[in-house]
Each structure stands twice: as C-alpha cells, then as structure tokens.
Design an enzyme around this catalytic site. Structure first.
Site, PDB file in Angstrom:
ATOM      1  N   LYS A  78       0.862  -1.179   0.000  1.00  0.00           N
ATOM      2  CA  LYS A  78       0.000   0.000   0.000  1.00  0.00           C
ATOM      3  C   LYS A  78       0.903   1.235   0.000  1.00  0.00           C
ATOM      4  O   LYS A  78       1.973   1.231   0.625  1.00  0.00           O
ATOM      5  CB  LYS A  78      -0.846  -0.043   1.281  1.00  0.00           C
ATOM      6  CG  LYS A  78      -1.877   1.048   1.431  1.00  0.00           C
ATOM      7  CD  LYS A  78      -2.706   0.793   2.699  1.00  0.00           C
ATOM      8  CE  LYS A  78      -3.839   1.791   2.846  1.00  0.00           C
ATOM      9  NZ  LYS A  78      -4.660   1.543   4.056  1.00  0.00           N
ATOM     10  N   SER A 153      -9.725   1.214   2.981  1.00  0.00           N
ATOM     11  CA  SER A 153      -8.849   2.001   2.156  1.00  0.00           C
ATOM     12  C   SER A 153      -7.776   1.197   1.438  1.00  0.00           C
ATOM     13  O   SER A 153      -7.231   1.657   0.435  1.00  0.00           O
ATOM     14  CB  SER A 153      -8.194   3.085   3.006  1.00  0.00           C
ATOM     15  OG  SER A 153      -7.303   2.515   3.952  1.00  0.00           O
ATOM     16  N   SER A 177      -9.748  -1.222   7.130  1.00  0.00           N
ATOM     17  CA  SER A 177      -9.154  -1.053   5.804  1.00  0.00           C
ATOM     18  C   SER A 177      -8.376  -2.231   5.244  1.00  0.00           C
ATOM     19  O   SER A 177      -8.019  -2.217   4.066  1.00  0.00           O
ATOM     20  CB  SER A 177      -8.237   0.158   5.795  1.00  0.00           C
ATOM     21  OG  SER A 177      -9.023   1.302   5.605  1.00  0.00           O
TER      22      SER A 177
HETATM   23  N1  GLN Z   1     -13.212   3.499   6.302  1.00  0.00           N
HETATM   24  C1  GLN Z   1     -12.659   3.863   7.565  1.00  0.00           C
HETATM   25  C2  GLN Z   1     -12.238   5.317   7.521  1.00  0.00           C
HETATM   26  O1  GLN Z   1     -12.490   5.900   6.552  1.00  0.00           O
HETATM   27  C3  GLN Z   1     -11.471   2.993   7.887  1.00  0.00           C
HETATM   28  C4  GLN Z   1     -10.275   3.346   7.122  1.00  0.00           C
HETATM   29  C5  GLN Z   1      -9.070   2.595   7.547  1.00  0.00           C
HETATM   30  O2  GLN Z   1      -9.153   1.558   8.209  1.00  0.00           O
HETATM   31  N2  GLN Z   1      -7.925   3.156   7.206  1.00  0.00           N
HETATM   32  O3  GLN Z   1     -11.679   5.865   8.427  1.00  0.00           O
END
Ligand code: GLN
Length: 485
Positions: A78, A153, A177
C-alpha cells in the site's frame, strides 16, 4: 496454473526446487500488471527496474542456499509504507512527488528476507475511506466486476491480490481497511492486535488505531507474512515486546471444542440476506467440525461508529498538521507570506474527504467541545474494549460478517459520507478495542461478488483466529475461486 496465480508457499516450493527463478516470477508479475492494470488501477507506482534487480539478487541468494520463505517472492505495498528511494504518495496530491529517505520497518523486514517489491498500491487518500474513491490517482476497480469498488482504504492491496498482480501485499487497518477490501475482493486480510506490528515508517492516519497487516490469497500466506513483520521495534514505542510465535504452526485444521461467540448486535435487520445466508452456512460448517457456538452481547456496538469518527478524525487533524508546505510534499506557488503558504499548500494538496476529516477532528478537539466530544469518545472506547474482554471470558473467538453488504458500485456512496462510514460498522469496534481480526472468503453473492467472514480474537490471539480461519478454508473452496480477469 500461471505463475501469477501462486501463493507464497507454492512459489517458494518452485523456487526452492529451481523449477523457476525469482526473475522469471517477477517478470510474470510485471507482465500481468502491464496487461491489466489499466483496468484495475491497483498500482500508483510500478517499480520494474528495482524489482528485477532485487529478483536477481534473490536468485543468487537461492543459488547460495540462503533462502527462506520470502526470498524471491514478488510483493506489493500500500502506498502508505515508506519505501526508501521509491515514491510514496499516500494517494494524495500533497505527497505526489515525495521520495522517502528510509524504509518502514515492516517493509524492511520483508526486504531483508529477500522479498521483491513490484510496486506501490492505490488506496484512499491518507487511508480515509472505504472504497478507494478518495485516491488522488483515480479509484481502483474490483476485479470481480469492474463496475464495483474493491473497498478501501487498502483497496489496491486487495484488488492486486484478486487480479493476481503480486503474490502477497501489505495494507493498513484503522477501522477496517484491510478486512473490508479483502472481503469485497475474495482475499484473506488480517488486522493484528495493536502493538503486534511496528508502525514506524507508516504514514500516520489515527495513531492509536492504525495497524499493519497482510492481504493474501490464503490463510497460510497471511500466517507467513504476519510472522515476518511482527515483533518489537525500538523505533515504535507502541510496538509490544513479546515473542513472535511461528504462526504457521496454528495451521492444524483443528477446531474441535473451539468456543465461538455470535454477537447479537452484529446479526441485525439491515444485514444483506446473502451475507446472512453465508454466515449461517459458515456456522454450519464450523459445527460440523466440532466448534461450539454461544450467543454473546457486545452492548456498546451501537456507539462504535460515532466514537471512531471522533477519535480517528481528532488524531488525523493532529497528524496531518505536518503537511504545511515546509518539510513535506507540495508547496503552493508564490505565497504572500507564511500563513498564505500554509493555507494554500494545504488547500491545493488535500482532497475533499481529508479536508472534511481535518475539520471534524479540529472541531472535536477545540476548547469548549473537547470534553463533550473527544473525551467522551475516549470513555466510550473503554466501554467497547470492556465489552470484548468480557466476551472473551466465555469464548475463544467471535464470528461476524465483515461487512453488511457485498461490494458496492463505484460512485454509489460518494455523495453520502454517512453511508460510506456505515460500511465499516462490523470492523471498527475491533480497532477501538485494539484486538485482532481476520477476514476470509465465505461466499459469493448472486451478482458474483465475494462475501467475507470475520473472526475476531483476543488481544494477541492471532494464533487462534489463524487456526479457525484456516480450518474454515480447508473445509470450503471459496478462496480457490478466481476473479474473471
Ligand atoms: N473506512 C474507515 C475510515 O475511513 C477505515 C479506514 C481505515 O481503516 N484506514 O476511516
């Protein structure tokens, strides 16, 4: 079977027997990326020269007999992991041209064992999102159906595995995420316990929630990757100094007598019927293998999403203060003074979702509101944590869906942040509690989209969730299905 279809352990066997070289495997991955990434958009940066050079080095290690499980394995990261000399954007314009001077610890550990980096993966900007649509580099697409998002994400990490563009990947999980995109793309995703893996060199979103973990094709690969990256790091004071077990020893296929909790707050009316059905089938499968089920209650579940969006945004507003045009990333042209430089650099560099979160977080921390929002959220977080600890007095693992529905369409939730936030309703509580969770493929919707099963473990109970997830995988074939790309 093509080279790019292999798992870590399958490719390792070929490399060991010298049926294949790492250079050949790496070329196969690069060709695959070249052929399909215009469609998937899993990558922000592809690193062919570096990859082939480290593959050649891995081959000489192998020739010298100095090989371990990760030597010569093409992986991707990532774009939130700092990679020395390789551009790291966090999917933001503000870091569009940022080349880090050092490596994230988790990447360094893989690199020292001879893993080969083929590129940096797409994600939501600063990991804020659930669909990859907040990326400044355009959304990734779900390899099962390119009209759908891969989740987020770490959407690029999951799309890349489903589209077979790397053998294994790393993502990060702050509120789901790793697990949510893994579920939407039919991969395995593991979020370790907070403190299990070093966060050093991982661009911070919400530091008390962020955790690094693998997205892979099967549970064995997740166990291999976790074993490689876990452990204490003097550079991250929140990483915990306790021994790292050999997680592959948990791959016994044995769940007889395992006590599994079903939280009643997770099996609710809004659950998609196909997800519900997949969970029922999974419970049947486990019962057939001798696991025992108990209904449990996690009474503060309802408050988790609200609590998370106060804590995560508060921490983000503070972490992202460093992007001011001075040391990192984008600086605006010809500013009239310091304040204007800060303002315009940030206005030009950050996307809409990141700005929304900085504003929410700054508000939650501001004097007069701090007690009512941030402090209150911290108290609720403790209650959520206690819910889990209490549940683990009577069960070994907790079984839930990963997400209330299968993947959603591109654009479907873009204009409705609240709907987007709700897609993490089953993953967020684990982060607030600081404990571990794994997502494994457990079904397919009638539209041909994967459905994921989540197993939540005790703090540092990775061995138990790996054992339970692997046993399920042994008894089913969902993880063997391939995206039609
Ligand atoms: N969708 C969640 C957020 O927007 C989790 C994102 C994540 O785990 N980085 O914060």
């Amino acid at each position: 079977m093509e080279i790019f279809d292999f798992t870590i352990h399958e490719l390792h066997d070929r490399l060991k027997k010298k049926e294949l070289s790492s250079v050949e495997a790496t070329r196969a991955m690069l060709a695959r990326i070249e052929a399909i990434d215009a469609t998937v958009n899993a990558f922000i940066t592809v690193t062919p020269e570096e990859a082939l050079a480290s593959a050649a080095e891995a081959d000489s290690r192998i020739a010298r007999g100095e090989m371990d499980l990760l030597t010569g394995i093409p992986i991707a990261l990532k774009d939130i992991f700092l990679t020395k000399g390789v551009r790291t954007t966090c999917a933001s314009r503000i870091l569009e041209n940022f080349v880090p001077p050092y490596d994230a610890t988790s990447w360094l550990k893989l690199k020292e064992r001879g893993a080969v980096l083929v590129g940096k993966l797409n994600q939501d900007e600063f990991a804020m999102g659930s669909s990859c649509e907040s990326s400044a580099f355009g959304p990734s697409r779900n390899p099962w159906n390119t009209e759908f998002t891969p989740g987020g994400s770490s959407g690029g990490s999951a799309a890349c595995i489903a589209a077979r563009q790397a053998i294994a990947t790393l993502g990060t999980d702050t509120g789901g995420s790793i697990r949510q995109p893994a579920a939407h793309c039919g991969c395995v995703g593991l979020k370790p316990t907070y403190g299990r893996v070093s966060r050093y060199g991982v661009i911070a979103y919400a530091s008390s929630l962020d955790q690094v973990g693998p997205v892979t094709r099967d549970v064995r690969d997740a166990a291999i990757m976790l074993g490689a990256i876990a452990g204490h790091d003097p550079m991250d004071s929140t990483s915990v100094n306790r021994p790292v077990p050999d997680y592959t020893r948990s791959l016994t296929g044995e769940v007889k007598g395992l006590k599994v909790g079903l939280p009643k707050e997770y099996f609710i009316d809004g659950l998609d019927p196909e997800v519900q059905q997949a969970m029922e089938l999974a419970i049947e499968t486990y019962r057939g293998m001798g696991a025992e089920f108990v209904e449990i209650s996690l009474p503060h579940t309802d408050y988790a999403v609200a609590c998370y969006y106060l804590i995560a945004t508060a921490e983000a507003s503070s972490n992202l203060a460093r992007y001011d045009g001075v040391r990192f990333g984008h600086r605006c042209q010809d500013p009239q003074g310091l304040l204007e430089m800060y303002r315009r650099s940030r206005a030009e560099g950050f996307g809409t979702e990141v700005k929304r979160r900085i504003m929410l977080g700054t508000y939650a921390l501001s004097s007069g509101y701090y007690d009512a929002y941030y402090l209150k959220a911290q108290k609720v977080r403790t209650l959520i944590m206690q819910d889990f600890l209490k549940a683990f007095e009577s069960v070994d693992v907790i079984l839930t869906p990963v997400t209330p529905t299968p993947a959603f369409r591109l654009g479907e939730k873009c204009n409705d942040p609240l709907q987007m936030y709700l897609s993490d309703i089953f993953t967020i509580p684990t982060n607030l509690a600081g404990t571990c969770g794994i997502s494994v493929p457990a079904g397919m919707s009638s539209d041909g989209l994967p459905i994921g099963l989540q197993l939540i473990g005790r703090p540092f109970g990775e061995e138990e969730i790996i054992r339970a997830a692997h046993a399920f995988e042994q008894a089913t074939t969902w993880h063997q299905q391939k995206a039609p790309l």
